[in-house]
Design an enzyme around this catalytic site. Structure first.
Site, PDB file in Angstrom:
ATOM      1  N   ASP A 195     155.133 -69.765  59.704  1.00  0.00           N
ATOM      2  CA  ASP A 195     153.892 -69.103  58.839  1.00  0.00           C
ATOM      3  C   ASP A 195     154.604 -68.073  57.474  1.00  0.00           C
ATOM      4  O   ASP A 195     155.371 -68.294  57.244  1.00  0.00           O
ATOM      5  CB  ASP A 195     153.143 -68.353  59.370  1.00  0.00           C
ATOM      6  CG  ASP A 195     154.037 -67.716  60.357  1.00  0.00           C
ATOM      7  OD1 ASP A 195     155.319 -66.559  60.686  1.00  0.00           O
ATOM      8  OD2 ASP A 195     153.106 -67.451  61.840  1.00  0.00           O
ATOM      9  N   ASN A 220     147.420 -61.853  72.051  1.00  0.00           N
ATOM     10  CA  ASN A 220     146.591 -62.080  72.172  1.00  0.00           C
ATOM     11  C   ASN A 220     146.341 -63.792  72.701  1.00  0.00           C
ATOM     12  O   ASN A 220     145.648 -64.730  72.551  1.00  0.00           O
ATOM     13  CB  ASN A 220     144.823 -62.791  71.116  1.00  0.00           C
ATOM     14  CG  ASN A 220     145.996 -62.361  70.094  1.00  0.00           C
ATOM     15  OD1 ASN A 220     146.790 -63.314  69.527  1.00  0.00           O
ATOM     16  ND2 ASN A 220     145.300 -62.588  69.169  1.00  0.00           N
ATOM     17  N   HIS A 277     148.555 -65.487  70.529  1.00  0.00           N
ATOM     18  CA  HIS A 277     148.632 -66.683  69.528  1.00  0.00           C
ATOM     19  C   HIS A 277     149.171 -67.854  69.365  1.00  0.00           C
ATOM     20  O   HIS A 277     150.682 -66.686  69.572  1.00  0.00           O
ATOM     21  CB  HIS A 277     148.172 -66.221  68.187  1.00  0.00           C
ATOM     22  CG  HIS A 277     148.848 -65.221  67.780  1.00  0.00           C
ATOM     23  ND1 HIS A 277     148.666 -63.976  67.457  1.00  0.00           N
ATOM     24  CD2 HIS A 277     150.503 -65.084  67.226  1.00  0.00           C
ATOM     25  CE1 HIS A 277     149.309 -62.748  67.255  1.00  0.00           C
ATOM     26  NE2 HIS A 277     150.239 -63.871  66.519  1.00  0.00           N
ATOM     27  N   GLU A 322     144.980 -68.124  66.031  1.00  0.00           N
ATOM     28  CA  GLU A 322     144.257 -66.968  66.756  1.00  0.00           C
ATOM     29  C   GLU A 322     143.592 -67.967  67.888  1.00  0.00           C
ATOM     30  O   GLU A 322     142.976 -68.955  67.742  1.00  0.00           O
ATOM     31  CB  GLU A 322     143.152 -66.328  65.058  1.00  0.00           C
ATOM     32  CG  GLU A 322     144.428 -65.793  64.540  1.00  0.00           C
ATOM     33  CD  GLU A 322     145.243 -64.152  65.282  1.00  0.00           C
ATOM     34  OE1 GLU A 322     145.434 -64.187  65.977  1.00  0.00           O
ATOM     35  OE2 GLU A 322     144.831 -62.807  64.885  1.00  0.00           O
TER      36      GLU A 322
END
Length: 233
Positions: A62, A128, A130, A135
Site C-alpha cells: 500500500d 481493528n 486490517h 479496513e
C-alpha cells in the site's frame, strides 16, 4: 494457519527470516512487503544477511494517497531507508500515491501482481484487524483499490507524523483477494494492542469485519505473535 508464539519481536523476526530464506533457496522470485514498525526487525535481518535480491522482485501492499515518493512519510521512503538502499531488488513496485487516475492505476497494479505473482507475503495487522489498508467491511474478493482510512487507523498511524491532522485520509491498497494469492503468507503481531485482533483472526469466524480472518482459509499462512499479542488466544 500455523500460529507460532515467540518471546519478542527479535525472535519473531528470526523465524520469519528463516522462512523467507528457505523460500528463496527454493526458487522464490517475488516478495510482498509491508511497512510500519512490525517488519522492521525482519528487514534488519535481511540487510545484515548475505542474501542477494538483485534478481528478485518486490511488491508493496500500500501507499498513502497524496504523498509523493520524496515525502519522508511515504512508504516509498520507508522501504528505501529500511531495505532498498542497502538490498536493492531487480525491480520494486509500490502504488503511486500521487496518481491522477486512481481507477486506472489500481488496474495497472493488479496487472503487476498478475505478472509477478507473490511467493511470500509479509503482513502486519491493525488493531481493528486490517491487513494492508483493507479496513473492516472490505469485500473479501477485493483487488487493488482506494481506501478511506478509519479513525482508528489514522490515530494508530499518527505516531509516525508530527500531528494527527498530517496523516492522509486515504490510501491505495492491495485487496484481500490480491493478498490471498500469495503462495506463503507471514503475519506478525506484537503487543497487547494486537491481542483482540489476533484472537478474532485465529479463532473467530471468517468475516469481512475482521479482514485478517481470511488467513484461516489460506493454504500456507503463518501467524507469528509474542506473548502479549497471543494473550487472548
Amino acid at each position: 494457519m500455523k500460529v507460532i508464539k515467540v518471546k519478542d519481536q527479535l525472535e519473531g523476526a528470526q523465524i520469519a527470516f528463516d522462512i523467507l530464506k528457505e523460500k528463496i533457496e527454493n526458487g522464490a522470485k517475488t516478495l510482498g512487503l509491508a511497512t510500519g514498525s512490525t517488519p522492521i526487525e525482519l528487514y534488519r535481518k535481511m540487510v545484515a544477511s548475505d542474501l542477494d535480491f538483485k534478481d528478485m522482485y518486490s511488491v508493496n501492499l500500500d501507499e498513502y494517497v497524496g504523498l509523493s515518493k520524496e515525502n519522508p512519510q511515504s512508504y516509498y521512503q520507508f522501504m528505501k531507508e529500511h531495505l532498498f538502499d542497502t538490498k536493492p531488488f531487480k525491480e520494486s513496485f509500490l502504488p503511486d500515491g500521487m496518481t491522477n487516475d486512481i481507477e486506472s492505476h489500481t488496474k495497472e497494479y493488479d496487472a503487476i501482481l498478475e505478472k509477478y505473482p507473490v511467493d511470500l507475503q509479509i503482513l502486519g495487522i491493525g488493531n481493528n484487524g486490517h491487513i494492508g489498508f483493507n479496513e473492516p467491511g472490505t469485500a473479501l474478493n477485493s483487488k487493488t483499490h482506494l481506501v478511506d482510512l478509519q479513525d482508528k487507523t489514522i490515530q494508530a498511524n499518527s505516531r509516525f507524523f508530527e500531528k494527527e491532522s498530517d496523516v492522509p485520509r486515504q490510501a491505495i491498497s492491495m485487496g484481500i483477494a490480491s493478498i490471498l494469492k500469495a503462495e506463503t503468507i507471514i503475519l506478525m503481531a506484537y503487543g497487547k494492542a494486537k491481542a483482540d485482533a489476533i484472537a478474532k483472526t485465529v479463532n473467530g469466524p471468517v468475516t469481512k469485519e475482521v479482514p485478517a480472518s481470511v488467513l484461516q482459509n489460506h493454504q500456507d499462512a503463518y501467524v507469528i505473535v509474542d506473548e502479549d499479542a497471543a494473550s487472548l488466544l
